[in-house]
Structure formats: C-alpha cells, structure tokens
Design a protein around this motif. Structure first.
Motif, PDB file in Angstrom:
ATOM      1  N   SER A  77       0.853  -1.194   0.000  1.00  0.00           N
ATOM      2  CA  SER A  77       0.000   0.000   0.000  1.00  0.00           C
ATOM      3  C   SER A  77       0.876   1.228   0.000  1.00  0.00           C
ATOM      4  CB  SER A  77      -0.898   0.050   1.250  1.00  0.00           C
ATOM      5  OG  SER A  77      -1.804  -1.010   1.277  1.00  0.00           O
ATOM      6  N   VAL A  78       0.352   2.306  -0.564  1.00  0.00           N
ATOM      7  CA  VAL A  78       1.003   3.609  -0.455  1.00  0.00           C
ATOM      8  C   VAL A  78      -0.015   4.611   0.064  1.00  0.00           C
ATOM      9  CG1 VAL A  78       2.709   3.189  -2.278  1.00  0.00           C
ATOM     10  CG2 VAL A  78       0.494   4.238  -2.856  1.00  0.00           C
ATOM     11  N   LEU A  79       0.487   5.623   0.727  1.00  0.00           N
ATOM     12  CA  LEU A  79      -0.347   6.748   1.122  1.00  0.00           C
ATOM     13  C   LEU A  79      -0.166   7.855   0.087  1.00  0.00           C
ATOM     14  CD1 LEU A  79      -2.190   8.050   3.301  1.00  0.00           C
ATOM     15  CD2 LEU A  79      -0.101   9.001   4.323  1.00  0.00           C
ATOM     16  N   VAL A  80      -1.286   8.323  -0.458  1.00  0.00           N
ATOM     17  CA  VAL A  80      -1.265   9.491  -1.344  1.00  0.00           C
ATOM     18  C   VAL A  80      -1.615  10.683  -0.458  1.00  0.00           C
ATOM     19  CG1 VAL A  80      -2.207  10.550  -3.428  1.00  0.00           C
ATOM     20  CG2 VAL A  80      -1.975   8.051  -3.286  1.00  0.00           C
ATOM     21  N   PRO A  81      -0.599  11.374   0.089  1.00  0.00           N
ATOM     22  CA  PRO A  81      -0.851  12.377   1.128  1.00  0.00           C
ATOM     23  C   PRO A  81      -1.133  13.761   0.526  1.00  0.00           C
ATOM     24  CG  PRO A  81       1.408  11.449   1.214  1.00  0.00           C
ATOM     25  CD  PRO A  81       0.832  11.209  -0.144  1.00  0.00           C
ATOM     26  N   ILE A  82      -2.372  14.196   0.645  1.00  0.00           N
ATOM     27  CA  ILE A  82      -2.760  15.526   0.168  1.00  0.00           C
ATOM     28  C   ILE A  82      -2.679  16.479   1.353  1.00  0.00           C
ATOM     29  CG2 ILE A  82      -4.609  16.911  -0.846  1.00  0.00           C
ATOM     30  CD1 ILE A  82      -5.607  14.352  -2.212  1.00  0.00           C
ATOM     31  N   VAL A  83      -1.722  17.389   1.293  1.00  0.00           N
ATOM     32  CA  VAL A  83      -1.499  18.328   2.394  1.00  0.00           C
ATOM     33  C   VAL A  83      -2.492  19.479   2.262  1.00  0.00           C
ATOM     34  CG1 VAL A  83       0.198  19.742   3.605  1.00  0.00           C
ATOM     35  CG2 VAL A  83       0.945  17.691   2.370  1.00  0.00           C
ATOM     36  N   LEU A  84      -3.226  19.739   3.335  1.00  0.00           N
ATOM     37  CA  LEU A  84      -4.330  20.699   3.286  1.00  0.00           C
ATOM     38  C   LEU A  84      -3.837  22.133   3.465  1.00  0.00           C
ATOM     39  CD1 LEU A  84      -7.141  18.784   5.177  1.00  0.00           C
ATOM     40  CD2 LEU A  84      -6.679  18.900   2.720  1.00  0.00           C
ATOM     41  N   ARG A  85      -3.071  22.573   2.500  1.00  0.00           N
ATOM     42  CA  ARG A  85      -2.677  23.974   2.455  1.00  0.00           C
ATOM     43  C   ARG A  85      -3.775  24.774   1.763  1.00  0.00           C
ATOM     44  NH1 ARG A  85       2.159  23.911   4.539  1.00  0.00           N
ATOM     45  NH2 ARG A  85       3.595  22.176   4.177  1.00  0.00           N
ATOM     46  N   GLU A  86      -3.604  26.109   1.709  1.00  0.00           N
ATOM     47  CA  GLU A  86      -4.601  26.933   1.022  1.00  0.00           C
ATOM     48  C   GLU A  86      -4.796  26.433  -0.404  1.00  0.00           C
ATOM     49  OE1 GLU A  86      -5.476  31.626  -0.095  1.00  0.00           O
ATOM     50  OE2 GLU A  86      -3.803  31.086   1.226  1.00  0.00           O
ATOM     51  N   PRO A 158      -3.475   2.316  -3.514  1.00  0.00           N
ATOM     52  CA  PRO A 158      -3.282   3.716  -3.145  1.00  0.00           C
ATOM     53  C   PRO A 158      -4.359   4.157  -2.148  1.00  0.00           C
ATOM     54  CG  PRO A 158      -3.445   3.419  -5.544  1.00  0.00           C
ATOM     55  CD  PRO A 158      -3.981   2.181  -4.885  1.00  0.00           C
ATOM     56  N   VAL A 159      -3.927   4.653  -0.997  1.00  0.00           N
ATOM     57  CA  VAL A 159      -4.814   5.142   0.052  1.00  0.00           C
ATOM     58  C   VAL A 159      -4.735   6.662   0.065  1.00  0.00           C
ATOM     59  CG1 VAL A 159      -5.250   5.170   2.542  1.00  0.00           C
ATOM     60  CG2 VAL A 159      -4.532   3.045   1.418  1.00  0.00           C
ATOM     61  N   ILE A 160      -5.862   7.317  -0.141  1.00  0.00           N
ATOM     62  CA  ILE A 160      -5.886   8.778  -0.208  1.00  0.00           C
ATOM     63  C   ILE A 160      -6.103   9.336   1.192  1.00  0.00           C
ATOM     64  CG2 ILE A 160      -6.864  10.779  -1.384  1.00  0.00           C
ATOM     65  CD1 ILE A 160      -5.730   8.598  -3.260  1.00  0.00           C
ATOM     66  N   GLY A 161      -5.237  10.242   1.615  1.00  0.00           N
ATOM     67  CA  GLY A 161      -5.359  10.821   2.942  1.00  0.00           C
ATOM     68  C   GLY A 161      -5.082  12.308   2.948  1.00  0.00           C
ATOM     69  N   PHE A 162      -5.854  13.046   3.745  1.00  0.00           N
ATOM     70  CA  PHE A 162      -5.600  14.465   3.961  1.00  0.00           C
ATOM     71  C   PHE A 162      -4.617  14.612   5.122  1.00  0.00           C
ATOM     72  CE2 PHE A 162     -10.115  15.484   2.333  1.00  0.00           C
ATOM     73  CZ  PHE A 162      -9.654  15.509   1.027  1.00  0.00           C
ATOM     74  N   VAL A 163      -3.613  15.448   4.934  1.00  0.00           N
ATOM     75  CA  VAL A 163      -2.558  15.618   5.933  1.00  0.00           C
ATOM     76  C   VAL A 163      -2.609  17.034   6.493  1.00  0.00           C
ATOM     77  CG1 VAL A 163      -0.068  15.593   6.340  1.00  0.00           C
ATOM     78  CG2 VAL A 163      -1.095  13.915   4.804  1.00  0.00           C
ATOM     79  N   ASP A 164      -2.592  17.121   7.805  1.00  0.00           N
ATOM     80  CA  ASP A 164      -2.540  18.402   8.503  1.00  0.00           C
ATOM     81  C   ASP A 164      -1.174  19.047   8.244  1.00  0.00           C
ATOM     82  OD1 ASP A 164      -2.344  20.491  10.368  1.00  0.00           O
ATOM     83  OD2 ASP A 164      -3.420  19.375  11.914  1.00  0.00           O
ATOM     84  N   PRO A 165      -1.139  20.292   7.744  1.00  0.00           N
ATOM     85  CA  PRO A 165       0.148  20.943   7.489  1.00  0.00           C
ATOM     86  C   PRO A 165       1.011  21.102   8.741  1.00  0.00           C
ATOM     87  CG  PRO A 165      -1.649  22.174   6.471  1.00  0.00           C
ATOM     88  CD  PRO A 165      -2.274  21.139   7.362  1.00  0.00           C
ATOM     89  N   ALA A 166       0.408  20.956   9.926  1.00  0.00           N
ATOM     90  CA  ALA A 166       1.185  21.070  11.162  1.00  0.00           C
ATOM     91  C   ALA A 166       2.034  19.840  11.436  1.00  0.00           C
ATOM     92  CB  ALA A 166       0.247  21.320  12.345  1.00  0.00           C
ATOM     93  N   ALA A 167       1.837  18.769  10.673  1.00  0.00           N
ATOM     94  CA  ALA A 167       2.598  17.540  10.899  1.00  0.00           C
ATOM     95  C   ALA A 167       4.088  17.786  10.691  1.00  0.00           C
ATOM     96  CB  ALA A 167       2.111  16.448   9.957  1.00  0.00           C
ATOM     97  N   ARG A 168       4.891  17.185  11.546  1.00  0.00           N
ATOM     98  CA  ARG A 168       6.346  17.249  11.431  1.00  0.00           C
ATOM     99  C   ARG A 168       6.854  15.938  10.851  1.00  0.00           C
ATOM    100  NH1 ARG A 168       8.363  22.464  12.280  1.00  0.00           N
ATOM    101  NH2 ARG A 168       6.999  23.494  13.781  1.00  0.00           N
ATOM    102  N   LEU A 169       7.811  16.024   9.943  1.00  0.00           N
ATOM    103  CA  LEU A 169       8.367  14.837   9.317  1.00  0.00           C
ATOM    104  C   LEU A 169       9.764  14.557   9.842  1.00  0.00           C
ATOM    105  CD1 LEU A 169       7.349  15.395   5.578  1.00  0.00           C
ATOM    106  CD2 LEU A 169       6.023  14.346   7.424  1.00  0.00           C
ATOM    107  N   SER A 170      10.118  13.283   9.859  1.00  0.00           N
ATOM    108  CA  SER A 170      11.468  12.854  10.198  1.00  0.00           C
ATOM    109  C   SER A 170      11.818  11.719   9.250  1.00  0.00           C
ATOM    110  CB  SER A 170      11.541  12.391  11.659  1.00  0.00           C
ATOM    111  OG  SER A 170      12.838  11.925  11.967  1.00  0.00           O
ATOM    112  N   LEU A 171      12.688  11.982   8.290  1.00  0.00           N
ATOM    113  CA  LEU A 171      12.943  11.027   7.219  1.00  0.00           C
ATOM    114  C   LEU A 171      13.839   9.884   7.678  1.00  0.00           C
ATOM    115  CD1 LEU A 171      13.560  13.460   4.214  1.00  0.00           C
ATOM    116  CD2 LEU A 171      11.396  12.742   5.274  1.00  0.00           C
TER     117      LEU A 171
END
Length: 238
Positions: A77-86, A158-171
């Motif tokens: 599976s993959v996450l298709v992350p749509i970041v909810l910016r303006e 493919p899993v479609i998800g809305f992502v909060d722009p406040a999320a912090r990433l750590s690669l």
C-alpha cells in the motif's frame, strides 16, 4: 510542515535497472493538452470527500505494468498524502539509491504489507510513519483507488489521505533521500502529463511522466507513481 535534513542525491541517478535506460532521456510521444484540468473547486477537501463518499462510474486508466521479473507477487500500500494547504499539495518522497527496487525514484510513502497489518490503510499509515515520520493522528483517510501492479510485481493499493500541514516529518535516511510537495492542481492538469513508449525484449512498455520544477530542481515523477496520479485524475474527472 517541515522535515529533518536529508542527504542530497546525485543529479542523474539511474531510474531503472533496464540496461542503458534513463526515463528522463526518453522521447515524448504525446502530451495530453486536449484533456481538461480538474477545476480548483473540485480539489477542495469537501469536494474530494464527497467524491469518495459517492463514487462515480469510472475505470482506471492503468492497472498493471508489463513484468520485469518473475519474483513472487508482494501486496503493498502507499499513502497518497494531500497536504491541506490553502492550495492543496501532494507529499512525495525520493527513494535512496541503494534500495533493491525503485531506487532513486519519486514515490509515495508506502511499502509491503506486514502480517500484523489490519488492512491496506493500516499498511499505508504504518509505512508512512516508518519512512517519513508522519504520525497517524495527522492523517484523515478519505478513500482508496483500485490497486496497481508494478513491473516489479508489487500489487499496490493507493490510500488517499488528507494531511494536517502542522505535521512534522522525520525522514528515514536508509529509505528516503528527500521529501517534497507538488501542487495538486499541477498533478491534476493533463497538459503536464507526458506519454512515453519503449520496446524491450519484444515487449512494448508505455508510461507517463509529470516532471515538476521545484525551484531549480527537477522532480521527475514517472512510472507507477505517475500512473496512480493519473488514475486519481480519472476518478476526479469522471
């Protein structure tokens, strides 16, 4: 949204294990300028939610690539992350160059299903957390697209998800060289969708690319990632 620094990748990492092949140098056979872009109002979160709640009749454009290997099929599976910016964006990753499959390529966060995963959504969210540190609490899953089978024998949901722009990433530096965002409107505009074809070992292989200039850096989106984005376009356009 911010992420921990990642090592820079070389400018021209091979994008496939096919000999003497680099997808970036392949001729463009066609560009879909005749197809309409998805209207901005249709890319608003409420419109996408409504589309998945009441899906239209539609057919994915691409479901399977010609196989490159006889390896055993792997469910993923993959996450298709749509970041909810303006203006919404899609969060993508660049895979590190030492990985055994799809090294150096642009991809969605995701991977193979574990025995402990409940379903495709669970796999996508777990892998996104492991690869880029995206916590589940920042993701609203809104739907799924039909599975896509890669030439390397991964059957991907493919899993479609809305992502909060406040999320912090750590690669995860072992798997991910970089993470970046591309405007959803760009990806849902077929005038940026380029068709390519190549015959290899008697098999005609066709694929899409959607190169995006991120400042002075070209993000070369192609192959399975581009195919799944194209299916998202077809779903939203239906």
């Amino acid at each position: 949204m911010s992420s921990a620094p990642a090592p820079e990748s070389p400018d021209l990492v091979p994008l496939s294990k096919l000999p003497h092949f680099d997808a970036r140098t392949m001729p463009v056979a066609a560009i879909d300028s005749h197809l309409p872009p998805i209207a901005p109002e249709q890319l608003a979160p409420q419109a996408i939610r409504a589309r998945f709640l009441a899906p239209p009749l539609w057919e994915p454009e691409s479901r399977i690539e010609p196989r490159f290997t006889d390896r055993q099929v792997a469910v993923a599976s993959v996450l298709v992350p749509i970041v909810l910016r303006e203006q919404p964006t899609v969060l993508l990753t660049e895979r590190t160059t030492h990985l055994s499959t799809h090294s150096g390529q642009i991809a969605f966060p995701g991977g193979k299903r574990d025995d402990t995963d409940i379903d495709a959504v669970d796999t996508a969210l777990r892998e996104a957390h492991e690869e880029i540190g995206l916590e589940r609490r920042f993701v609203e899953v809104v739907g799924q697209l039909p599975s896509f089978t890669t030439g390397t024998r991964f059957v991907i949901t493919p899993v479609i998800g809305f992502v909060d722009p406040a999320a912090r990433l750590s690669l995860n530096a072992h798997e991910v060289a970089d993470a970046f965002e591309v405007p959803l409107q760009f990806l849902m505009t077929p005038a940026y969708h380029r068709h390519h074809a190549l015959e290899f070992d008697g098999v005609r292989r066709e694929w899409l690319s959607m190169p995006y200039m991120d400042g002075s850096t070209e993000r070369f989106i192609w192959g399975a990632t581009a195919a799944m984005l194209r299916n998202l376009y077809r779903f939203l356009a239906a």
